[in-house]
Scaffold this motif. Structure first.
Motif, PDB file in Angstrom:
ATOM      1  N   ALA A 107      -9.580  -2.939 -15.668  1.00  0.00           N
ATOM      2  CA  ALA A 107      -8.563  -2.900 -14.616  1.00  0.00           C
ATOM      3  C   ALA A 107      -8.637  -4.108 -13.676  1.00  0.00           C
ATOM      4  O   ALA A 107      -7.664  -4.420 -12.998  1.00  0.00           O
ATOM      5  CB  ALA A 107      -8.687  -1.611 -13.812  1.00  0.00           C
ATOM      6  N   GLY A 108      -9.797  -4.763 -13.616  1.00  0.00           N
ATOM      7  CA  GLY A 108      -9.939  -5.930 -12.753  1.00  0.00           C
ATOM      8  C   GLY A 108     -10.600  -5.665 -11.412  1.00  0.00           C
ATOM      9  O   GLY A 108     -10.394  -6.425 -10.452  1.00  0.00           O
ATOM     10  N   VAL A 109     -11.421  -4.603 -11.319  1.00  0.00           N
ATOM     11  CA  VAL A 109     -12.200  -4.361 -10.099  1.00  0.00           C
ATOM     12  C   VAL A 109     -13.151  -5.543  -9.926  1.00  0.00           C
ATOM     13  O   VAL A 109     -13.897  -5.894 -10.839  1.00  0.00           O
ATOM     14  CB  VAL A 109     -12.972  -3.025 -10.204  1.00  0.00           C
ATOM     15  N   ARG A 110     -13.115  -6.153  -8.759  1.00  0.00           N
ATOM     16  CA  ARG A 110     -13.876  -7.390  -8.548  1.00  0.00           C
ATOM     17  C   ARG A 110     -15.380  -7.163  -8.394  1.00  0.00           C
ATOM     18  O   ARG A 110     -16.190  -8.027  -8.740  1.00  0.00           O
ATOM     19  CB  ARG A 110     -13.329  -8.135  -7.335  1.00  0.00           C
ATOM     20  N   GLU A 111     -15.763  -6.000  -7.849  1.00  0.00           N
ATOM     21  CA  GLU A 111     -17.181  -5.710  -7.651  1.00  0.00           C
ATOM     22  C   GLU A 111     -17.389  -4.208  -7.810  1.00  0.00           C
ATOM     23  O   GLU A 111     -16.639  -3.415  -7.240  1.00  0.00           O
ATOM     24  CB  GLU A 111     -17.620  -6.187  -6.268  1.00  0.00           C
ATOM     25  N   TYR A 112     -18.396  -3.828  -8.608  1.00  0.00           N
ATOM     26  CA  TYR A 112     -18.671  -2.422  -8.910  1.00  0.00           C
ATOM     27  C   TYR A 112     -20.135  -2.149  -8.612  1.00  0.00           C
ATOM     28  O   TYR A 112     -21.022  -2.783  -9.188  1.00  0.00           O
ATOM     29  CB  TYR A 112     -18.349  -2.145 -10.379  1.00  0.00           C
ATOM     30  N   TRP A 113     -20.361  -1.202  -7.686  1.00  0.00           N
ATOM     31  CA  TRP A 113     -21.720  -0.823  -7.295  1.00  0.00           C
ATOM     32  C   TRP A 113     -22.038   0.570  -7.829  1.00  0.00           C
ATOM     33  O   TRP A 113     -21.236   1.496  -7.691  1.00  0.00           O
ATOM     34  CB  TRP A 113     -21.867  -0.784  -5.781  1.00  0.00           C
ATOM     35  N   LEU A 114     -23.228   0.715  -8.406  1.00  0.00           N
ATOM     36  CA  LEU A 114     -23.768   2.007  -8.809  1.00  0.00           C
ATOM     37  C   LEU A 114     -25.022   2.253  -7.974  1.00  0.00           C
ATOM     38  O   LEU A 114     -25.997   1.505  -8.073  1.00  0.00           O
ATOM     39  CB  LEU A 114     -24.128   1.990 -10.299  1.00  0.00           C
ATOM     40  N   VAL A 115     -24.959   3.263  -7.128  1.00  0.00           N
ATOM     41  CA  VAL A 115     -26.069   3.565  -6.223  1.00  0.00           C
ATOM     42  C   VAL A 115     -26.830   4.760  -6.783  1.00  0.00           C
ATOM     43  O   VAL A 115     -26.245   5.813  -7.024  1.00  0.00           O
ATOM     44  CB  VAL A 115     -25.555   3.874  -4.795  1.00  0.00           C
ATOM     45  N   HIS A 116     -28.127   4.586  -6.985  1.00  0.00           N
ATOM     46  CA  HIS A 116     -29.000   5.607  -7.555  1.00  0.00           C
ATOM     47  C   HIS A 116     -29.856   6.190  -6.430  1.00  0.00           C
ATOM     48  O   HIS A 116     -30.939   5.673  -6.147  1.00  0.00           O
ATOM     49  CB  HIS A 116     -29.938   4.999  -8.609  1.00  0.00           C
ATOM     50  N   PRO A 117     -29.409   7.270  -5.760  1.00  0.00           N
ATOM     51  CA  PRO A 117     -30.188   7.768  -4.620  1.00  0.00           C
ATOM     52  C   PRO A 117     -31.547   8.334  -5.010  1.00  0.00           C
ATOM     53  O   PRO A 117     -32.490   8.253  -4.220  1.00  0.00           O
ATOM     54  CB  PRO A 117     -29.300   8.848  -4.002  1.00  0.00           C
ATOM     55  N   ILE A 118     -31.676   8.892  -6.193  1.00  0.00           N
ATOM     56  CA  ILE A 118     -32.963   9.490  -6.596  1.00  0.00           C
ATOM     57  C   ILE A 118     -33.989   8.391  -6.843  1.00  0.00           C
ATOM     58  O   ILE A 118     -35.130   8.465  -6.394  1.00  0.00           O
ATOM     59  CB  ILE A 118     -32.785  10.387  -7.840  1.00  0.00           C
ATOM     60  N   ASP A 119     -33.577   7.342  -7.577  1.00  0.00           N
ATOM     61  CA  ASP A 119     -34.487   6.238  -7.896  1.00  0.00           C
ATOM     62  C   ASP A 119     -34.525   5.157  -6.826  1.00  0.00           C
ATOM     63  O   ASP A 119     -35.286   4.204  -6.935  1.00  0.00           O
ATOM     64  CB  ASP A 119     -34.094   5.599  -9.229  1.00  0.00           C
ATOM     65  N   ARG A 120     -33.636   5.270  -5.805  1.00  0.00           N
ATOM     66  CA  ARG A 120     -33.535   4.277  -4.726  1.00  0.00           C
ATOM     67  C   ARG A 120     -33.226   2.888  -5.288  1.00  0.00           C
ATOM     68  O   ARG A 120     -33.791   1.881  -4.877  1.00  0.00           O
ATOM     69  CB  ARG A 120     -34.820   4.185  -3.895  1.00  0.00           C
ATOM     70  N   MET A 121     -32.286   2.850  -6.252  1.00  0.00           N
ATOM     71  CA  MET A 121     -31.914   1.591  -6.900  1.00  0.00           C
ATOM     72  C   MET A 121     -30.420   1.339  -6.747  1.00  0.00           C
ATOM     73  O   MET A 121     -29.636   2.279  -6.594  1.00  0.00           O
ATOM     74  CB  MET A 121     -32.274   1.622  -8.390  1.00  0.00           C
ATOM     75  N   LEU A 122     -30.046   0.077  -6.831  1.00  0.00           N
ATOM     76  CA  LEU A 122     -28.658  -0.350  -6.763  1.00  0.00           C
ATOM     77  C   LEU A 122     -28.383  -1.292  -7.926  1.00  0.00           C
ATOM     78  O   LEU A 122     -29.146  -2.233  -8.159  1.00  0.00           O
ATOM     79  CB  LEU A 122     -28.394  -1.074  -5.429  1.00  0.00           C
ATOM     80  N   THR A 123     -27.293  -1.034  -8.642  1.00  0.00           N
ATOM     81  CA  THR A 123     -26.841  -1.909  -9.715  1.00  0.00           C
ATOM     82  C   THR A 123     -25.472  -2.451  -9.316  1.00  0.00           C
ATOM     83  O   THR A 123     -24.583  -1.670  -8.976  1.00  0.00           O
ATOM     84  CB  THR A 123     -26.744  -1.138 -11.049  1.00  0.00           C
ATOM     85  N   ILE A 124     -25.312  -3.771  -9.360  1.00  0.00           N
ATOM     86  CA  ILE A 124     -24.051  -4.404  -8.966  1.00  0.00           C
ATOM     87  C   ILE A 124     -23.504  -5.221 -10.133  1.00  0.00           C
ATOM     88  O   ILE A 124     -24.205  -6.066 -10.698  1.00  0.00           O
ATOM     89  CB  ILE A 124     -24.236  -5.339  -7.751  1.00  0.00           C
ATOM     90  N   TYR A 125     -22.233  -4.947 -10.463  1.00  0.00           N
ATOM     91  CA  TYR A 125     -21.499  -5.753 -11.440  1.00  0.00           C
ATOM     92  C   TYR A 125     -20.438  -6.551 -10.690  1.00  0.00           C
ATOM     93  O   TYR A 125     -19.728  -5.999  -9.845  1.00  0.00           O
ATOM     94  CB  TYR A 125     -20.806  -4.862 -12.473  1.00  0.00           C
ATOM     95  N   ARG A 126     -20.316  -7.835 -11.020  1.00  0.00           N
ATOM     96  CA  ARG A 126     -19.282  -8.680 -10.423  1.00  0.00           C
ATOM     97  C   ARG A 126     -18.407  -9.237 -11.537  1.00  0.00           C
ATOM     98  O   ARG A 126     -18.904  -9.675 -12.573  1.00  0.00           O
ATOM     99  CB  ARG A 126     -19.915  -9.803  -9.616  1.00  0.00           C
ATOM    100  N   LEU A 127     -17.104  -9.229 -11.288  1.00  0.00           N
ATOM    101  CA  LEU A 127     -16.140  -9.689 -12.281  1.00  0.00           C
ATOM    102  C   LEU A 127     -16.066 -11.216 -12.268  1.00  0.00           C
ATOM    103  O   LEU A 127     -15.908 -11.825 -11.213  1.00  0.00           O
ATOM    104  CB  LEU A 127     -14.763  -9.096 -11.967  1.00  0.00           C
TER     105      LEU A 127
END
Length: 197
Positions: A136-156
């Motif tokens: 779809a063209g989302v410029r930035e996608y964040w996945l926040v993992h509250p249990i593991d206290r991790m963040l994954t960021i995808y940038r287009l």
């Protein structure tokens, strides 16, 4: 626990609008996926805190943040609303183009999407929704993992999400597409339940 399909039929936004409100679905390429039951307290705390920080930073700015539930219709090749077969409800999103906003929600790709993961939605958010947001063209996608206290960021970049950036929920993380906007994690992380050993 994986998310369940409603059935094996192909659905559109017109079908989606006719379904009863008590059971919520997202449509991905015509497949209706049952949304997880009510989110946990930590899920809502994380989503709400991210929304609050972004909303505070964007006051008097053209970009607007929103929080679920809000329908985001992702048309392919200019489809009319009733024919759209992908409708999602990201946990937090930012839209910078006011032409994408209408009374039904958002039509077109948000600029930023944040999904807060839970055990029942993690694979769905990592795989299916990541592919949908990329297409779809989302410029930035964040996945926040509250249990593991991790963040994954995808940038287009060039129409594709590049290699993800992975970090911990500590300190501050800048939102790449929103200059001057950062998410501060320490106070939020301190409120989350302890990580199981």
């Amino acid at each position: 626990m994986a998310l369940a399909q409603r059935d094996t039929d192909a659905h559109t936004y017109a079908d989606y609008l006719a379904w009863p409100d008590e059971v919520r679905y997202e449509l991905i390429d015509g497949v209706a996926w049952a949304m997880a039951p009510a989110p946990t307290l930590e899920h809502q705390d994380v989503a709400g805190e991210i929304y609050r920080q972004i909303a505070n930073a964007l006051r008097h700015q053209p970009c607007r943040p929103f929080i679920a539930p809000l329908d985001v219709r992702l048309p392919k090749a200019g489809e009319v609303d009733e024919r759209i077969d992908t409708v999602v409800q990201p946990d937090v999103l930012v839209v910078c183009d006011p032409a994408k906003l209408d009374r039904r929600g958002v039509r077109g790709a948000p600029d930023l999407v944040v999904e807060v993961l839970s055990p029942g939605t993690a694979s769905h958010d990592h795989w299916r929704k990541r592919q949908v947001y990329e297409r779809a063209g989302v410029r930035e996608y964040w996945l926040v993992h509250p249990i593991d206290r991790m963040l994954t960021i995808y940038r287009l970049a060039d129409g594709q999400f590049g290699k993800p950036e992975v970090g911990e929920l500590v300190g501050e993380t800048p939102v790449g597409i929103l200059p001057g906007v950062v998410i501060a994690w320490d106070e939020l992380s301190a409120r989350l339940p302890p990580v199981d050993p």
